[in-house]
Design a protein around this motif. Structure first.
Motif, short mmCIF file in Angstrom:
data_model
loop_
_atom_site.label_atom_id
_atom_site.label_comp_id
_atom_site.label_asym_id
_atom_site.label_seq_id
_atom_site.Cartn_x
_atom_site.Cartn_y
_atom_site.Cartn_z
N ARG B 9 0.83 -1.19 0.00
CA ARG B 9 0.00 0.00 0.00
C ARG B 9 0.88 1.26 0.00
N ARG B 10 1.92 1.19 0.82
CA ARG B 10 2.82 2.33 0.88
C ARG B 10 3.52 2.56 -0.46
N LEU B 13 1.12 4.11 -2.73
CA LEU B 13 0.92 5.52 -2.40
C LEU B 13 2.10 6.36 -2.88
N ARG B 14 3.30 5.80 -2.69
CA ARG B 14 4.51 6.51 -3.12
C ARG B 14 4.47 6.75 -4.62
N THR B 16 1.83 6.78 -6.52
CA THR B 16 0.77 7.73 -6.83
C THR B 16 1.25 9.17 -6.58
N ALA B 17 1.93 9.34 -5.44
CA ALA B 17 2.40 10.69 -5.10
C ALA B 17 3.36 11.20 -6.17
N CYS B 18 4.29 10.34 -6.59
CA CYS B 18 5.25 10.76 -7.61
C CYS B 18 4.54 11.06 -8.93
N LEU B 20 1.42 11.95 -9.40
CA LEU B 20 0.62 13.18 -9.29
C LEU B 20 1.53 14.41 -9.31
N GLY B 21 2.58 14.32 -8.50
CA GLY B 21 3.52 15.44 -8.44
C GLY B 21 4.12 15.72 -9.81
N ILE B 24 1.48 17.25 -12.20
CA ILE B 24 1.20 18.66 -11.94
C ILE B 24 2.36 19.53 -12.42
N ALA B 27 2.22 19.77 -16.11
CA ALA B 27 1.11 20.60 -16.59
C ALA B 27 1.44 22.08 -16.46
N VAL B 28 2.23 22.43 -15.46
CA VAL B 28 2.64 23.82 -15.30
C VAL B 28 3.86 24.10 -16.18
N VAL B 30 5.19 22.56 -18.92
CA VAL B 30 5.17 22.50 -20.39
C VAL B 30 4.72 23.82 -21.02
N PRO B 31 3.58 24.39 -20.61
CA PRO B 31 3.20 25.69 -21.22
C PRO B 31 4.24 26.78 -20.97
N VAL B 32 4.80 26.77 -19.74
CA VAL B 32 5.78 27.81 -19.41
C VAL B 32 7.01 27.70 -20.30
#
Lengths: 571, 177
Positions: B9-10, B13-14, B16-18, B20-21, B24, B27-28, B30-32
């Motif tokens: 599970r951990r 979660l790890r 998933t966190a990576c 998601l991070g 995000i 997503a910020v 690439v346009p920049v």
């Protein structure tokens, strides 16, 4: 000594860790994500802001133009700018929610007062960012909103005048206003924010999250279970922001700031409540603008002092009824005023008209900037990039009254002026209403009589006069054939030799650029109309460049149709 | 919950966190990055590609000293700005025949100082390091490794049209910039 000792003890309590770092008491929860969301939006503002500064030039002449360039000509510039502006809105919302949750849970109480104060400071900084940022675009919206805000600050008793002069960098809005707001926005405020965020996060981690009332025993590590929850919340918030940015087309940009044009200014939406409050208070607007926000802030700062219920164990909201009731009444009031202000505008037809007008102007200014570029004179000069702008503007102010419309005093000038057809019509009736009919000269003894020619000889004579203009399409061979007829019928009054006057207007180079420039300069010269001229001379009022611009427009009219004139870009 | 499923599970979660991070950040980012790279694929500052009108040929006399004339572009685009009547530099014009003339860039090929014409000694001289050039632009003495750079000229309807060109500073070879 006693006071100092007390202070030291008080600080010790606030600064000593009361939680195990990296642990979430009671286990991970979605209730703890708001701080992360606020942090994310702060980072997003910093990243997008830094990116925008690669394109932005903080001067009155360049600000609007550089933003318009970024918005309309740089790939994804609109998107990044949209994320920056709407991201600031998201940040304000996230801050508000974070604040409300903190208030509800009573997390402002001992030992977390300093965290609360740092948070309030951060919120003020965020608002400071929006105020200093809005003016940077130097468009109508930002310029006027900022002027109003500084005007409010100027109403502060005693120091108002100084505050205003310091804020705008002198006696009025200008280059120094922009450099100042820019320096605050990208230099000072970020530095202060970094410091306060550091303090806020450090303190928050030292004291841990405020335990919920119903929670399991024990604690679990922050990473990765709580991190995932935080990131899910951030991802959702960012997705919502992205949807807003894309659906609104980004941050938008109004027409360049025009200090002389009236504009129905509105503040950014999170200052709407104060905007409406000022309107509602009428003559007490200083109270609304300065005292009420001061009281709201004062209450927020005082909350940990007013509410001394213990933080641990018995922190039920019911025991903090008065403080919480005041807090949420303020929130409700601010929300209601914001909604009412937006609703008012939505129902205001006159304001709607102003908005539509401003939008049309913005679209036009941005299209011109995209097509022709912005002159170094600045954003407002973009309107002067319209082809033939100078000549047409002079025509409107100097010539039109006498040469167009039913009340005109002189010959009609419109599409086709000086063309072959125009010359032929003139030959048929020089004293007609289109020509000198409204001038004294038509009724004088020296008035020109109609040219008694028809068919090819008439066409040849038309060509002879037309060819004087130097038009590229003139048929000089055909014109030459009219010379005998000219000698017979015209040469008594009209010279064709350059520089030689005659009793009537000399025809050499008639209708050419040089001729028009000279004629406009001094129609009373013997070589033109002489004493008979009723048109004033313009060589004193209009420079050579101005007269040439006018003459260029008249030359354009020669080959233009009425549809061409109607299709010209408005001035 | 067994230890195994707990660590699974951990790990989950790890991951998933990576993910998601990373998502995000992308997503910020690439346009920049795309926006920041935009100028690299664009002509942000336009040079005058069209020949520039330097006036009538008859202003020059055969056998006379070269004449320095300002080269003024009708319009230069620079980012958001459109600037009219931009002075680009100057050129020395010499009438070579009834229907032609030559133009030399007044930028010294050595270190880009503006050269002058010495009417007494009938040569071009660079004020910075005293490179000398003969009336046709050939190098005589001095640190410059090549002669003055010629600029393309055409004559149309009795007027001189010059195509503005800049060459790389230094070196014996002439390379347009």
């Amino acid at each position: 000594m006693g006071l100092l000792q007390e202070l030291r003890t008080a600080l010790q309590v606030r600064l000593t860790a009361s939680a195990t770092p990296g642990q979430v008491p009671g286990g991970p929860s979605l209730a703890y994500v708001l701080g992360a969301v606020v942090t994310f939006f702060l980072v997003l503002s910093a990243v997008t802001g830094l990116a925008l500064s690669f394109f932005y030039a903080p001067s009155v002449t360049d600000a609007w133009a550089s933003v318009a360039y970024l918005e309309d000509q740089v790939t994804w510039g609109w998107l990044v700018r949209g994320l920056h502006l709407h991201g600031a809105s998201a940040l304000v919302i996230a801050c508000g929610l974070h604040l409300a949750q903190t208030a509800w849970l009573g997390a402002y109480r001992r030992p977390r007062e300093l965290t609360w104060f740092a948070g309030l400071g951060l919120m003020l900084l965020v608002l400071g960012f929006t105020i200093t940022g809005f003016v940077l675009r130097w468009d109508q919206a930002g310029y006027w909103a900022s002027k109003v805000e500084v005007g409010i600050a100027a109403a502060t008793p005693v120091v108002g005048d100084l505050v205003q002069k310091l804020a705008q960098g002198g006696n009025d809005y200008g280059n120094l206003t922009l450099t100042r707001f820019h320096a605050l926005h990208v230099g000072l405020l970020p530095a202060l924010t970094l410091g306060l965020v550091g303090a806020h996060v450090w303190l928050a981690r030292r004291h841990g999250v405020t335990p919920r009332r119903r929670q399991g025993a024990g604690a679990s590590p922050w990473w990765p279970a709580q991190t995932v929850r935080n990131l899910v919340a951030v991802a959702l918030a960012f997705a919502a922001l992205l949807a807003v940015v894309v659906s609104t087309g980004g941050a938008g940009l109004e027409a360049p700031a025009d200090p002389t044009a009236a504009y129905d200014a509105r503040p950014l939406w999170y200052f709407r409540w104060l905007f409406l409050l000022r309107k509602l208070m009428g003559p007490w607007e200083t109270v609304a603008a300065l005292i009420i926000p001061g009281l709201v802030l004062g209450f927020l700062v005082a909350m940990p002092l007013l509410d001394r219920t213990p933080a641990q164990g018995q922190g039920s909201p019911r025991r903090r009824r008065l403080v919480l009731a005041t807090f949420f009444a303020l929130c409700a009031g601010i929300t209601a005023l914001t909604a009412a202000s937006l609703a008012r505008d939505a129902g205001d037809a006159e304001h709607g008209k102003q908005v539509a007008k401003a939008e049309a102007q913005a679209t036009r200014a941005r299209r011109l900037a995209r097509t022709y570029g912005v002159p170094p004179a600045g954003g407002l000069a973009v309107y002067q990039t319209v082809p033939m702008w100078r000549g047409r503007a002079l025509w409107e102010t100097q010539c039109k009254d006498c040469h167009q419309g039913k009340d005109r005093k002189g010959p009609l000038i419109e599409a086709g002026y000086g063309s072959r057809a125009w010359i032929a019509r003139f030959f048929a009736d020089p004293g007609g209403d289109e020509f000198y009919g409204r001038n004294k000269v038509a009724k004088s003894e020296g008035a020109m009589k109609p040219v008694e020619l028809t068919g090819e000889p008439l066409a040849e004579m038309v060509e002879l006069v037309y060819a004087e203009s130097g038009a590229a399409d003139a048929d000089r061979g055909r014109a030459q054939k009219a010379l005998p007829a000219f000698e017979e019928q015209c040469s008594d009054c009209h010279s064709r030799e350059e520089g030689v006057s005659s009793s009537g207007p000399a025809l050499a180079r008639r209708g050419s650029l040089d001729h028009l420039v000279q004629f406009i300069g001094n129609p009373t010269a013997p070589i033109h109309l002489g004493e008979a001229a009723e048109m004033p001379r313009f060589d004193k009022d209009l420079s050579m460049v101005d007269r040439e611009a006018l003459a260029q427009y008249l030359l354009w009219l020669r080959t233009a149709t009425a549809a061409d004139v109607a299709g010209l870009e408005p001035l | 919950m067994s230890d195994d499923s707990g660590s699974d599970r951990r790990a989950m979660l790890r991951l998933t966190a990576c993910a998601l991070g990373g998502g995000i950040a992308a997503a910020v980012g690439v346009p920049v990055v795309r926006m920041l790279a935009d100028p690299a694929s664009k002509i942000t500052v336009t040079g005058p590609s069209a020949p520039i009108d330097l006036g009538p040929l008859d202003r020059l006399k055969i056998g006379a000293d070269p004449v320095s004339v300002p080269v003024v572009a009708k319009e230069i685009r620079d980012g958001w700005n459109a600037v009219q009547q931009v002075v680009l530099g100057s050129a020395y014009l010499t009438r070579t025949s009834a229907g032609d003339c030559t133009a030399l860039s007044s930028v010294c090929p050595h270190l880009a100082c503006t050269i002058g014409w010495d009417p007494g000694k009938r040569h071009y001289v660079c004020p910075c390091h005293e490179s000398l050039f003969d009336p046709s632009g050939e190098r005589v003495t001095g640190p410059s490794e090549r002669g003055l750079d010629p600029l393309p000229v055409t004559i149309k309807d009795g007027r001189i049209y010059l195509t503005w060109t800049r060459y790389r500073m230094g070196g014996s070879k002439r390379e347009p910039v």
